[in-house]
Design a protein around this motif. Structure first.
Motif, PDB file in Angstrom:
ATOM      1  N   GLY A   1      72.620  29.424  55.688  1.00 34.10           N
ATOM      2  CA  GLY A   1      73.873  30.053  55.290  1.00 34.10           C
ATOM      3  C   GLY A   1      74.740  30.462  56.456  1.00 34.10           C
ATOM      4  N   ARG A   2      74.217  30.305  57.676  1.00 38.71           N
ATOM      5  CA  ARG A   2      75.008  30.636  58.865  1.00 38.71           C
ATOM      6  C   ARG A   2      75.233  29.384  59.708  1.00 38.71           C
ATOM      7  NH1 ARG A   2      73.053  36.392  61.329  1.00 38.71           N
ATOM      8  NH2 ARG A   2      73.188  37.633  59.443  1.00 38.71           N
ATOM      9  N   GLY A   3      75.820  28.405  59.117  1.00 37.81           N
ATOM     10  CA  GLY A   3      76.116  27.180  59.840  1.00 37.81           C
ATOM     11  C   GLY A   3      75.001  26.168  59.720  1.00 37.81           C
ATOM     12  N   ALA A   4      75.226  25.002  60.338  1.00 36.93           N
ATOM     13  CA  ALA A   4      74.288  23.890  60.267  1.00 36.93           C
ATOM     14  C   ALA A   4      73.075  24.140  61.153  1.00 36.93           C
ATOM     15  CB  ALA A   4      74.990  22.602  60.666  1.00 36.93           C
ATOM     16  N   TYR A   5      71.967  23.524  60.761  1.00 30.10           N
ATOM     17  CA  TYR A   5      70.735  23.622  61.534  1.00 30.10           C
ATOM     18  C   TYR A   5      70.797  22.658  62.709  1.00 30.10           C
ATOM     19  CZ  TYR A   5      65.797  22.929  62.704  1.00 30.10           C
ATOM     20  OH  TYR A   5      64.609  22.809  63.366  1.00 30.10           O
ATOM     21  N   ASN A   6      70.618  23.204  63.934  1.00 28.15           N
ATOM     22  CA  ASN A   6      70.630  22.386  65.142  1.00 28.15           C
ATOM     23  C   ASN A   6      69.387  22.719  65.957  1.00 28.15           C
ATOM     24  OD1 ASN A   6      71.034  21.082  67.575  1.00 28.15           O
ATOM     25  ND2 ASN A   6      73.203  21.615  67.716  1.00 28.15           N
ATOM     26  N   PRO A   7      68.337  21.893  65.859  1.00 31.84           N
ATOM     27  CA  PRO A   7      67.086  22.213  66.555  1.00 31.84           C
ATOM     28  C   PRO A   7      67.265  22.400  68.052  1.00 31.84           C
ATOM     29  CG  PRO A   7      66.793  20.338  65.089  1.00 31.84           C
ATOM     30  CD  PRO A   7      68.257  20.639  65.109  1.00 31.84           C
ATOM     31  N   ASN A   8      68.201  21.673  68.658  1.00 30.88           N
ATOM     32  CA  ASN A   8      68.310  21.711  70.107  1.00 30.88           C
ATOM     33  C   ASN A   8      69.085  22.909  70.639  1.00 30.88           C
ATOM     34  OD1 ASN A   8      67.507  20.430  72.536  1.00 30.88           O
ATOM     35  ND2 ASN A   8      69.631  19.816  72.871  1.00 30.88           N
ATOM     36  N   THR A   9      69.602  23.749  69.774  1.00 33.74           N
ATOM     37  CA  THR A   9      70.225  24.994  70.218  1.00 33.74           C
ATOM     38  C   THR A   9      69.604  26.217  69.555  1.00 33.74           C
ATOM     39  OG1 THR A   9      71.943  24.858  68.509  1.00 33.74           O
ATOM     40  CG2 THR A   9      72.434  23.851  70.648  1.00 33.74           C
ATOM     41  N   GLN A  10      68.717  25.986  68.572  1.00 30.11           N
ATOM     42  CA  GLN A  10      68.145  27.105  67.824  1.00 30.11           C
ATOM     43  C   GLN A  10      66.630  27.220  67.948  1.00 30.11           C
ATOM     44  OE1 GLN A  10      69.834  25.892  64.074  1.00 30.11           O
ATOM     45  NE2 GLN A  10      71.522  27.343  64.210  1.00 30.11           N
ATOM     46  N   ASN A  11      65.932  26.128  68.168  1.00 29.80           N
ATOM     47  CA  ASN A  11      64.479  26.164  68.324  1.00 29.80           C
ATOM     48  C   ASN A  11      64.119  26.358  69.793  1.00 29.80           C
ATOM     49  OD1 ASN A  11      64.508  25.544  65.638  1.00 29.80           O
ATOM     50  ND2 ASN A  11      63.632  23.493  65.863  1.00 29.80           N
ATOM     51  N   THR A  12      63.209  27.282  70.068  1.00 26.43           N
ATOM     52  CA  THR A  12      62.779  27.540  71.444  1.00 26.43           C
ATOM     53  C   THR A  12      61.253  27.512  71.522  1.00 26.43           C
ATOM     54  OG1 THR A  12      62.811  29.948  71.096  1.00 26.43           O
ATOM     55  CG2 THR A  12      64.809  28.918  71.994  1.00 26.43           C
ATOM     56  N   TYR A  13      60.744  27.033  72.663  1.00 26.47           N
ATOM     57  CA  TYR A  13      59.310  26.871  72.878  1.00 26.47           C
ATOM     58  C   TYR A  13      58.947  27.338  74.287  1.00 26.47           C
ATOM     59  CZ  TYR A  13      59.848  23.575  68.978  1.00 26.47           C
ATOM     60  OH  TYR A  13      60.154  22.993  67.776  1.00 26.47           O
ATOM     61  N   ALA A  14      57.856  28.080  74.396  1.00 27.45           N
ATOM     62  CA  ALA A  14      57.256  28.379  75.703  1.00 27.45           C
ATOM     63  C   ALA A  14      56.196  27.315  75.938  1.00 27.45           C
ATOM     64  CB  ALA A  14      56.645  29.769  75.711  1.00 27.45           C
ATOM     65  N   ALA A  15      56.486  26.358  76.814  1.00 31.19           N
ATOM     66  CA  ALA A  15      55.618  25.196  76.987  1.00 31.19           C
ATOM     67  C   ALA A  15      54.295  25.574  77.633  1.00 31.19           C
ATOM     68  CB  ALA A  15      56.330  24.140  77.832  1.00 31.19           C
ATOM     69  N   GLY A  16      53.199  25.030  77.082  1.00 28.13           N
ATOM     70  CA  GLY A  16      51.891  25.211  77.676  1.00 28.13           C
ATOM     71  C   GLY A  16      51.663  24.233  78.811  1.00 28.13           C
ATOM     72  N   ALA A  17      50.665  24.506  79.635  1.00 29.32           N
ATOM     73  CA  ALA A  17      50.398  23.684  80.812  1.00 29.32           C
ATOM     74  C   ALA A  17      49.802  22.339  80.423  1.00 29.32           C
ATOM     75  CB  ALA A  17      49.458  24.413  81.763  1.00 29.32           C
ATOM     76  N   PRO A  18      50.128  21.267  81.156  1.00 27.40           N
ATOM     77  CA  PRO A  18      49.511  19.962  80.913  1.00 27.40           C
ATOM     78  C   PRO A  18      48.066  19.949  81.421  1.00 27.40           C
ATOM     79  CG  PRO A  18      50.881  19.855  82.862  1.00 27.40           C
ATOM     80  CD  PRO A  18      51.063  21.241  82.284  1.00 27.40           C
ATOM     81  N   ARG A  19      47.441  18.776  81.341  1.00 27.31           N
ATOM     82  CA  ARG A  19      46.074  18.661  81.861  1.00 27.31           C
ATOM     83  C   ARG A  19      46.036  19.057  83.340  1.00 27.31           C
ATOM     84  NH1 ARG A  19      44.432  13.652  80.139  1.00 27.31           N
ATOM     85  NH2 ARG A  19      45.690  12.701  81.799  1.00 27.31           N
TER      86      ARG A  19
END
Length: 711
Positions: free
Chosen positions: A680-698
């Motif tokens: 209800g507050r505008g369109a869904y845009n994963p690349n400006t609304q979803n955030t992730y704290a990336a875990g370490a690779p191998r």
């Protein structure tokens, strides 16, 4: 339904199956549940007589597993999730969603490591794990003994006492992928009645590693002394100091997380934490069958940061931010008396707690410069206007007085009943060092809170190796200083309260398998939330009711050359009543929705093979189930499964060489996934609304240790 323990059919079925196994344990094994814990009653107590869910990890266990982070120590306990935010920064989830909220009490030898009202979700980075003998986690509401914030649980680290004979320890470890190096050292001995132990570690994470702008250093040392005054009295003292200096790379938007997880747009954000704690305790037999402990404690914490999470309001190359310093110092007294009442087969634990603290906070606004093509924040300058958060310079005097008592008695040979409570009186004396105004804070004031937290529990011994327990308790968390005085208008907040119900079963089966299981429900009322009606503008309010319920299961077995363990949790965290309205009167109703960042299932398991008396190989599995990323339950994180491998070999003369491979399958994952999308507050845009704290690779870590005379 609101106050019932209506858990999922799967949880009930599993619990019933485990309970039916109790017949196997009854009178078939001489091994008793004789583990001793101290955190559940503030005194040494048999686990079989403890009507509360409590998990522990010993020094020997984490010496064997070679943990890199605090989470690798305590996350093996079902229902506990320490979330890695980098360089020992963290958030927590214990019978609550993963969050930075003040719903946990962090302790050292039973004394809170920070005073009331200034909870910090990163506070466990002030623990010197090299100087600890173990950790105990009381899960569920524990305010009846530990006061405010002990809602989801209480995490109590126990300092390592002096050794009776000369001992020493040195170790080094290095992980090239993470740019991480750590050096440990320690020594201990006892001379007559005086014993001393020194423990230290120093770690460094280079800026040149898999993650940009994520360097950091930490130095931590602790000194503990033990002195026997007589046959019936003794003293102990401990000094702990930590100095953490860390970059804070922040989180990533969707596309970067999927394709460039090591990227950071925060090129200059940082955090500096300096903490010092000093405790001195006298303990003695003051009455027949009675033991009194008097502890004087002092703390000094200095937390400065240029936080990435306050950078907002970007218009082209110009954004807003803040810089701040939060200084806390406190002095307190804890007096406890434990009295055995042999004629009644009872014990009474009672005491008083007095804590006086001063919290000084200073912040200023920043003008942030952004490189628009890359989105990176590349520079800043002071800007005391043009920010709705305003400039702050205030001090708050904090007074916490409490009295507690807990009676434990046995009406029969098989039943042990525990009843107790604690009353806390809380006072905030706020003084604004600036002229109050739209951008400079509120007028001076004094605010008081009071809360009684009761507890009632019982254990029933099915046999020497099997027992049931039940527990009813209440936890509370008052408004934090920052929640009240962080903005110009002081919100009308009241303490949030939480009712805890749990049922548990512990047993040692004839095969030597140890089982510890619990069903629980934690119901919150007047939960304090940060509501954001628009980006860059948020405020705190008591939003409504929550309910967390689940099933926790711990299994472990020690064989001649093999050992294995498993800790698993199934949980549901729900907004029972959560309705918010913005300035325009629009209502958002999340009632009935699942709470975000609350995995429905977690699993931490390990199998180890001691293929020689001096050699060990262990495979560890960590699973985080799916979770919602927003309150509206429209964006979901799928979860992840990680594998870690550790191998160690002990050489002659106290030498040990070891190696680890973390994230063996090189998964791209995040322990902390959130979304700002609101339908209800505008369109869904994963690349400006979803955030992730990336875990370490191998990554591969190698280490070398040397011990003299043990640890």
């Amino acid at each position: 339904m609101k106050n019932s323990l209506a858990l999922s059919p799967l949880s009930l079925a599993v619990f019933s199956l485990l309970a039916n196994l109790s017949a196997t344990a009854l009178a078939q094994t001489p091994t008793a549940l004789d583990t001793i814990v101290v955190s559940s009653s503030r005194s040494e107590t048999k686990l079989s007589e403890t009507p509360v869910s409590i998990g522990s990890v010993t020094r020997a266990e984490w010496d064997a597993d070679k943990p890199k982070t605090m989470g690798e120590i305590i996350n093996r306990i079902p229902g506990v999730f320490w979330n890695d935010l980098g360089n020992e920064q963290h958030s927590m989830g214990i019978r609550q969603p993963i969050s930075t909220q003040s719903v946990y009490q962090y302790l050292e030898d039973g004394i809170p490591i920070r005073p009331l009202g200034v909870f910090n979700h990163n506070a466990l980075n002030a623990i010197n794990t090299n100087g600890a003998s173990g950790v105990e986690v009381v899960k569920g509401a524990a305010s009846s003994l530990y006061g405010s914030n002990a809602v989801g649980g209480a995490v109590n680290f126990l300092t390592q006492r002096s050794s009776r004979t000369p001992t020493g320890y040195m170790g080094i470890r290095h992980d090239s992928t993470d740019g991480f190096t750590r050096i440990d050292s320690g020594a201990s001995n006892t001379w007559g009645d005086l014993g001393l132990r020194f423990s230290h570690y120093s770690s460094q994470r280079d800026s040149l590693n898999w993650q940009q702008h994520s360097g950091g250093t930490k130095d931590s040392f602790s000194l503990r002394g033990d002195y026997n005054l007589s046959a019936t009295s003794w003293m102990r003292a401990s000094l702990v100091h930590t100095n953490l200096d860390s970059d804070t790379p922040g989180s990533l938007f969707e596309n970067d997380f999927r394709t460039h997880p090591g990227k950071s747009i925060n090129t200059f954000t940082w955090r500096k934490d300096k903490t010092t704690r000093f405790n001195v305790a006298w303990e003695g037999e003051t009455t027949r069958g009675g033991l009194t402990t008097v502890t004087l404690f002092a703390r000094n914490n200095d937390h400065a940061q240029l936080p990435n999470y306050t950078i907002t309001g970007c218009q082209g190359a110009n954004c807003r931010g803040t810089i701040n310093n939060n200084h806390v110092q406190s002095l307190g007294l804890d007096i406890q008396h434990t009295q055995k009442l042999d004629s009644l087969r009872a014990r009474l634990v009672s005491g008083v707690y007095i804590d006086r603290g001063q919290n000084d906070f200073v912040s200023d606004n920043l003008a942030i410069v952004r490189d628009v093509p890359t989105g990176r924040y590349i520079g800043y300058s002071l800007n005391s206007v043009n920010n709705p958060n305003g400039v702050r310079n205030y001090g708050v005097g904090i007074a916490n007085d409490a009295a507690f008592a807990q009676l434990e008695f046995s009406p029969s040979e098989k039943v042990r009943v525990v009843a107790g409570g604690r009353y806390d009186s809380i006072r905030y004396d706020f003084k604004n060092n600036l002229t109050p105004g739209a951008n400079f804070g509120a007028p001076n004031e004094v605010r008081n809170f009071g809360q009684f937290s009761p507890k009632l529990g019982a254990t029933y011994a099915l046999s020497a190796s099997s027992s049931l327990y039940s527990n009813l308790s209440l936890g509370f968390t008052p408004p934090e200083v920052s929640q009240l005085y962080g903005r110009t208008a002081i919100p009308e907040l009241k303490p949030a309260t939480y009712d805890n119900i749990e049922l548990g079963w512990r047993a040692v089966l004839v095969s030597g398998v140890r089982i510890d299981s619990a069903l629980y429900q934690l119901s919150g009322k007047d939960t304090i939330v940060s509501y954001t009606p628009e980006v860059g503008n948020s405020f705190n309010k008591n939003a409504g009711d929550t309910r967390s319920r689940g099933f926790e299961l711990s299994l472990n077995q020690q064989l001649s050359s093999w050992d294995w363990r498993m800790g698993s949790t199934w949980a549901e965290h729900t907004y029972v009543d959560y309705r918010l309205s913005d300035a325009a009167g629009a209502i958002e109703d999340f009632s009935g929705k699942r709470m975000p960042q609350a995995p429905n299932h977690t699993l931490n398991a390990q199998v180890a093979w001691n293929f020689k008396p001096t050699s060990r190989l262990a495979l560890n599995l960590v699973k985080q189930g799916s979770s919602w990323m927003n309150n509206a339950n429209t964006v979901r994180y799928a979860g992840h499964t990680l594998l870690n491998l550790t191998m160690s070999h002990k050489l002659q003369d106290g030498w040990e060489v070891w190696g680890q491979v973390r994230n063996l399958t090189d998964k791209n994952y995040s322990d902390n996934a959130a979304s700002r999308f609101i339908p209800g507050r505008g369109a869904y845009n994963p690349n400006t609304q979803n955030t992730y704290a990336a875990g370490a690779p191998r990554s591969i870590m190698v280490g070398l240790n040397k011990s003299w005379g043990g640890r």
